[in-house]
Design an enzyme around this catalytic site. Structure first.
Site, short mmCIF file in Angstrom:
data_model
loop_
_atom_site.label_atom_id
_atom_site.label_comp_id
_atom_site.label_asym_id
_atom_site.label_seq_id
_atom_site.Cartn_x
_atom_site.Cartn_y
_atom_site.Cartn_z
N THR A 32 -12.79 -36.20 -11.72
CA THR A 32 -12.63 -35.47 -10.47
C THR A 32 -12.10 -36.41 -9.39
OG1 THR A 32 -14.42 -33.95 -11.02
CG2 THR A 32 -13.87 -34.17 -8.68
N GLY A 33 -11.21 -35.88 -8.55
CA GLY A 33 -10.72 -36.67 -7.43
C GLY A 33 -9.20 -36.78 -7.43
N SER A 34 -8.67 -37.49 -6.45
CA SER A 34 -7.22 -37.55 -6.26
C SER A 34 -6.51 -38.22 -7.44
CB SER A 34 -6.89 -38.28 -4.96
OG SER A 34 -7.46 -39.58 -4.95
N ASP A 85 -11.12 -40.85 -15.72
CA ASP A 85 -11.58 -40.57 -14.35
C ASP A 85 -11.26 -41.76 -13.46
OD1 ASP A 85 -12.75 -39.24 -12.25
OD2 ASP A 85 -14.79 -39.27 -13.06
N ALA A 87 -12.33 -44.09 -9.82
CA ALA A 87 -13.55 -44.74 -9.33
C ALA A 87 -13.36 -45.11 -7.87
CB ALA A 87 -13.87 -45.99 -10.15
N GLU A 107 -19.80 -36.01 -13.86
CA GLU A 107 -18.95 -37.11 -14.34
C GLU A 107 -19.74 -38.03 -15.28
OE1 GLU A 107 -15.91 -37.50 -10.50
OE2 GLU A 107 -17.68 -38.78 -10.62
#
Length: 224
Positions: A32-34, A85, A87, A107
């Site tokens: 998850t995330g940009s 993923d 960090a 996650e």
């Protein structure tokens, strides 16, 4: 290169790394995330090369589905070859701080199932000692004050992340001013506090590979 260009480069590098090892039965764990979003977009170009994905958040599930990639519940999947993923911080041993996007619990669960955890990040995320980035802790709402007091005893300065509710219905405390010299021990200590769901230290199960976006290109790091 801009930070987004570095993220795109490591996302593509992750796709290039896993693609030869995927087949029509493969299910990929997705973070998850940009940076993870860039990975999803790059992976979508090859969506016929694998079966589908397990998402670590509702937001990731929606992005995957938007690309036409099937999303499976983790409980229905017997094994995951890869989890990819980003960090918020990584040290040289590939211990991580994650959870800036509040998806740390899911996650961590998906990372625990995966055979290989590939972390993708730009060079700014590699640090000598973890802790400059505030450590997120997911907390059962009624335990927030109790957990905060315990975190102070551990030397931290917890701040309630206003207005954020996790996909699991919980709240986040961001712990500032921690010098995390023993991440494995601290991860265990915080998780032992009653009311904590989990914290954003990924040290008991660190990344296996770190793909680091630098001005000179993508560097591949294994744990020291």
């Amino acid at each position: 290169m801009t930070q987004d260009q570095l993220k795109q480069a490591v996302a593509q590098a992750a796709v290039d790394l896993i693609l030869p090892k995927l087949d029509e039965k493969s299910v990929v764990g997705v973070g998850t995330g940009s940076t993870a979003n860039f990975f999803i977009d790059a992976l979508a170009q090859h969506k016929t090369a694998f079966d589908g994905a397990v998402a670590s958040s509702e937001a990731t599930a929606q992005r995957l589905k938007g690309h036409g990639i099937p999303v499976y519940e983790l409980n229905s999947v017997s094994e995951l070859e890869f989890y990819v993923d980003g960090a918020d911080e990584s040290d040289a041993h590939l211990n991580l701080i994650k959870g800036g996007g509040a998806a740390l619990t899911r996650e961590k669960i998906v990372a625990a199932v995966a055979k290989t955890f590939i972390c993708i990040a730009d060079a700014s995320k590699l640090v000598p000692v973890l802790g400059a980035f505030p450590l997120p802790v997911e907390v059962i709402p009624m335990a927030r004050s109790h957990v905060a007091r315990q975190l102070v005893k551990l030397g931290g300065d917890p701040v309630y992340r206003e207005g954020v509710v996790t996909d699991n219905g919980n709240v986040i405390l961001d712990v500032h001013n921690l010098q995390i010299t023993n991440p494995v021990e601290l991860e265990s200590q915080i998780n032992a506090i009653v009311g904590v769901v989990t914290n954003g230290l990924f040290a008991a199960r660190p990344a296996d590979v770190l793909l680091l976006g630098t001005a000179e290109g993508v560097k591949t790091l294994k744990a020291e």
